[in-house]
Design an enzyme around this catalytic site. Sequence first.
Site, short mmCIF file in Angstrom:
data_model
loop_
_atom_site.label_atom_id
_atom_site.label_comp_id
_atom_site.label_asym_id
_atom_site.label_seq_id
_atom_site.Cartn_x
_atom_site.Cartn_y
_atom_site.Cartn_z
N VAL A 137 1.03 -1.20 -0.09
CA VAL A 137 -0.09 0.21 -0.13
C VAL A 137 0.95 1.32 -0.08
CG1 VAL A 137 -1.92 1.15 1.34
CG2 VAL A 137 -1.73 -1.01 1.12
N CYS A 138 1.97 1.14 0.68
CA CYS A 138 2.84 2.54 0.82
C CYS A 138 3.37 2.72 -0.47
CB CYS A 138 3.90 2.20 1.91
SG CYS A 138 3.22 1.82 3.61
N THR A 139 3.93 1.56 -1.11
CA THR A 139 4.62 1.75 -2.42
C THR A 139 3.53 2.55 -3.57
OG1 THR A 139 5.63 -0.26 -2.13
CG2 THR A 139 5.42 0.36 -4.48
N LEU A 145 3.40 6.38 -2.09
CA LEU A 145 4.52 6.92 -2.48
C LEU A 145 4.56 7.61 -4.00
CD1 LEU A 145 7.07 5.53 0.07
CD2 LEU A 145 6.40 7.98 -0.13
#
Length: 211
Positions: free
Chosen positions: A44-46, A49
Amino acid sequence: MAIRLGDTAPDFTVPSTEGEIRFHDWMGDSWAVLFSHPKDFTPVCTTELGEVARLKPEFDKRNIKVIGLSVDGLRDHEGWSKDIEETQGVALNFPLIADSGRVVSDKYDMIHPEADDTLTVRSVFVIDAAKKVRLTLTYPASTGRNFAEILRAIDSLQLTSDHQVATPVNWKHGEEVIIVPAVTDEQAKEKFPQGWRAEKPYLRYVPDPTK
Ligand code: BEZ
């Protein structure tokens, strides 16, 4: 200590993918969006960002500097940056703090032990040029944020800082705004000589004053 709206954003000095960051100096006269991620190399973070990198021109237009954070070290950040570029089609174009010492995570209360005591949650802090916290959001690790909504909220924050208006539900830049209740009708006649549309005495609409 939880950080509340109107508090001065705590200052810090930390390593980042763009070198050491002294936060208040780095902000200069800009606003900032500081946002945290649970961990490097997480899906999810990928995506988040990549999206912030894509939206960077929109933040620039609003005089906002963006800065991400994850509790892993610089070597991991560098490897992860390559994955972000490969999978999201856009390279990181803002600093990512390496907060393995939890300097920022602790100051900004980004670790919520009942959720997970080792990872930061998805926090967002919008900080104005006077270093005051103007908006906070907290999402759990499993729910990616909507950065278009964060831009929309920033449009409201910047507009309502400069004019005695508030923005209604689902407002978007350019749409009608509401005269704040503290402004009497007498005062409103001076501030909004073109008049207003009143649905109730307390519900008075005017065009977006920046349009
Ligand atoms: C993610 O960023 O994909 C993630 C991180 C921690 C837990 C769940 C999802």
